[in-house]
Design a protein around this motif. Sequence first.
Motif, mmCIF file in Angstrom:
data_model
loop_
_atom_site.group_PDB
_atom_site.id
_atom_site.type_symbol
_atom_site.label_atom_id
_atom_site.label_comp_id
_atom_site.label_asym_id
_atom_site.label_seq_id
_atom_site.Cartn_x
_atom_site.Cartn_y
_atom_site.Cartn_z
ATOM 1 N N GLU A 148 0.859 -1.192 0.000
ATOM 2 C CA GLU A 148 0.000 0.000 0.000
ATOM 3 C C GLU A 148 0.896 1.244 0.000
ATOM 4 O OE1 GLU A 148 -2.336 -0.192 3.506
ATOM 5 O OE2 GLU A 148 -3.579 -1.850 2.803
ATOM 6 N N HIS A 166 0.797 5.739 -0.638
ATOM 7 C CA HIS A 166 0.043 6.967 -0.857
ATOM 8 C C HIS A 166 0.242 7.441 -2.295
ATOM 9 C CE1 HIS A 166 -1.135 11.226 -0.422
ATOM 10 N NE2 HIS A 166 -1.864 10.786 0.594
ATOM 11 N N ARG A 167 -0.817 8.014 -2.824
ATOM 12 C CA ARG A 167 -0.799 8.466 -4.211
ATOM 13 C C ARG A 167 0.341 9.458 -4.485
ATOM 14 N NH1 ARG A 167 -4.255 8.104 -8.248
ATOM 15 N NH2 ARG A 167 -5.705 6.911 -6.971
ATOM 16 N N ALA A 191 3.586 7.631 -4.791
ATOM 17 C CA ALA A 191 3.626 6.912 -6.076
ATOM 18 C C ALA A 191 3.921 7.878 -7.219
ATOM 19 C CB ALA A 191 2.291 6.197 -6.300
ATOM 20 N N ASN A 235 -0.445 2.281 -10.242
ATOM 21 C CA ASN A 235 -1.138 1.281 -9.437
ATOM 22 C C ASN A 235 -0.954 -0.108 -10.061
ATOM 23 O OD1 ASN A 235 -2.720 0.513 -7.276
ATOM 24 N ND2 ASN A 235 -4.629 0.715 -8.414
ATOM 25 N N ILE A 284 -2.369 1.547 -4.732
ATOM 26 C CA ILE A 284 -2.673 2.933 -4.358
ATOM 27 C C ILE A 284 -4.159 3.021 -4.033
ATOM 28 C CG2 ILE A 284 -2.695 5.332 -5.179
ATOM 29 C CD1 ILE A 284 -0.491 4.410 -7.208
ATOM 30 N N ASP A 285 -4.482 3.730 -2.966
ATOM 31 C CA ASP A 285 -5.881 3.855 -2.532
ATOM 32 C C ASP A 285 -6.528 2.482 -2.388
ATOM 33 O OD1 ASP A 285 -5.537 6.560 -2.582
ATOM 34 O OD2 ASP A 285 -6.413 6.818 -4.567
ATOM 35 N N ARG A 329 -5.089 2.844 3.811
ATOM 36 C CA ARG A 329 -4.621 4.097 3.214
ATOM 37 C C ARG A 329 -3.500 4.683 4.068
ATOM 38 N NH1 ARG A 329 -8.836 6.215 -0.216
ATOM 39 N NH2 ARG A 329 -9.938 4.398 -1.012
#
Lengths: 799, 98
Positions: free
Chosen positions: A715, A717-718, A721, A728, A747-748, A752
């Motif tokens: 996982e 965070h956007r 990334a 993703n 991602i997401d 989160r």
Amino acid sequence: MQRRDVIKGMAMAAATAAIGARDAVGQPPARPAPRTADGVAFQKAPCRFCGTGCHVQVGVERGRVVSIQGDAMAEVNRGLLCVKGYHVGLALYGTDRLTQPLLRRGDRHEPISWDEAIDIVARRIHRDPSRFGFYISGQSTVPEGFAASKLVKAGLGTNHLEANARLCMASAVTGFLATYGVDEPAGCYDDLDQCDVLIFWGNNPAEMHPILFSRVIDRRARGEQVVLIDIGTRRTRSTEHCQHYLEMRPHGDLAIALGVAHLLVREGTYHREFVEAHCAFRALQAENPTLQGEAIDFEEYRRRLEPYTPEHVEALSGVPAAQIRMLAELFGNRDLRITSLWCMGANQHTRGTAVNTLIHGLHLLSGHFGRAGDAPTSLTGQPSACGTVREVGTLCHTLPGGRVVTNPAHRADAEQLWNVPEGRIRGEIGYHTVEMFRRFNLPRSEGGDIDTIWVQVTNPGQTMPNQNEYFRRARALEDKFLIVSDVYPTETTRAADLILPSALWVEKNGVYGNSERRTQQWFKMVDPPGEARDDCWQTIAVAHRLLELGHEGMRDRDGRFLFHTEDAQGREVPIWQWSRYYDVNVDERLFEEYRAFTRFKHKDIAPYQEYVRARGLRWPVVEQPDGSWRETRFRFVEGEDPYVEAGKGVQFYHSTTSDDRAQVFFHPYEPPPEVPDAEYPLWLCTGRVLEHWHSGSMTMRIAPLRRAMPQAYCEMHRADAARLGVANGETVIVETRRGQMEIPIWIDGRGRPPEGTVFIPFFDERLLVNALTLHEYDPFSKQPDYKKCAARVRRRGAA
Amino acid sequence: MPVTGLVAHLRGDPSGWPETIARLGADARVTVGPREGGRVALVTETTAAAEDAALFAALEATEGVSQLFVVFHDFSDVPEIEGTVPRRLRGRPCSDET
């Protein structure tokens, strides 16, 4: 009527019973599950997975488990099951069950007989018991743990016995011991039905303990007001249901608890009467600190808390000062009932003992203790971490019933109860889990004095932190020998020199102890496959082979076999022979022997047959004048706990200061041992997911669970990334100073994490995140920290 | 042919519950049973384990459903009990590098 109609009728009856049962809060549901239906015979058993302790009705037909039903008679789950419990029956039927003993010859594992296998194990131990470590589990049954403890401590005269619960709840133990002088929660699940405020300290019960979580969500559905507060390092499914989310930096929990205590004292909203009547204050010594610390007075406690203003706590934890004030206002309001829950977030922590004692301290300081709904409660991740590890005492410093090996009186007591010669039990603490594996992974010339480890019911090849150093090195070392009892091939069996096939769950008798002190019993219902046999039998068979080899420790004071067992006519039953093992109920014999140990710390358990009738009983279980046995919901509380004296109200009768007071500790904030830097700029957190049980050795073989969560992921965070330029689903390289892995980014996703943090679950044996994790541990509990270390992520092909 | 007994916990205003229950019962594979407060009993009947899991996910995601729990699971005539951990993987296992 068609068989299918019968089954549908059973399903609807179960669902109807469950919805009715939910209304009977605090009352045992009245409608029993069917005993037989359409040729399917049902019996009770606790679920094999997490520490909640849900009961199921197991349907057996023609020697095979064919049906699982939530047990409407069980107070814990009242008929409900989560997605893992729903599939628990299928855990037995993976196509690659281990069915015969296998010995490593070169690169291959080849079948051998049980006689050969038992002989090999016994000879490895016999050549030097001090170099042998026995590593069992919070999934071992109570009798299995008791037999292991007896073999190692009363037989071999060493203390190198550990359990994987060291990795999941040891800090909870030290927290309880330091605060109350005795382990395990004072409250129980009933608190969830009564609390006004429920605080999750680094805990995600929506995924990890969904049935418990449902009790609270269900109350909301009935229109009750319950405030849920999530204190965590990433948003989870639990967060979605919470009114407040306090997103903290790793180790921020220490600061938050200190900040709330600071405000309670500064504002005078602590519960003065409760504190004066029931509490004392302590802090660690400046030099050579001990778990019990040293006494300080209230003024000194106040002085030490002074720096932890909401603003300072915000700077340390990242949680806004206003949220610290909000928490303090809730704790300062005694019209409310507050329950705190925690599990791995607070326990897998290099200051786990500190954060555990600080949470207890908040409840004591504010008087949120001793009423239904007012409780600091740790949850366990395994079905018998409490029953087998904490109560039986299967750690390197413990003896059954709350005794410790370093106390001569405790040793003498245990020797008396086990009927072994005086001096048999050693007073030196054995090697804790990380130390045991460290020494197993070192050459003898470098201090590697553990050369043989027997692993039962756990998978350290996937779960030990810093795998490359603490598990994999041993394979290249001379004269190291790994024995593994398990039900499926795992990363641990692949490294093993000898593999012993084990019976699983309802293929054997068992007793578990769940998170709320509830002891639960079940009977064997089906045969194990092939030559798989009970772990407890394996232990006893090895003990008897040691006796044959001349190990005097395998005899009691009267010269009899350590596990001497007689039938009703007084004749010895050779339970070390598999064909005779079920001639008597060995579980019952061991349980009754263990029961004699349990009164010492007021952890009294009832006779075995009481558990046959019940859906578990919470200790202390005390016999009543009419001959019935009464369990205890709330410890230390007059009218609930039979050991509280009349007129005391609340009495901490195992107080470390022998004055019936609990200890409110001050521990300063301390940063994590490894923090992100320019080279490794991200936090790495690890954990579990709803669908899979720990290392996935069972649940990854259950097709619906595997389809629901087919592989591990990272996982992210956007914003992180985007900065890295990864999409993703793209596979990236995650690295720490200890190892690296390739894994797809999510991602997401379900969880989160905030910017600067990544999260990877550990269930997937093909993606071993524990090659990356840190082996640093809490100084008192010796529990490693899987929740935070420094990491970096890069695209494949990037430097 | 999995048969599963379920309890759905309904969310929100009770006046919306009948609509939620109707949504749950709209699937022919779902039999709706009695309701007690915000909980309703369901039975699903599917042809394969995969379909059973997919239907569970769909019911769980139904508007107005807070949580969904299984209370009964019969798999006596499910032929497809798979058994091993698959080796196929998009990423590679971790290295032994330290």
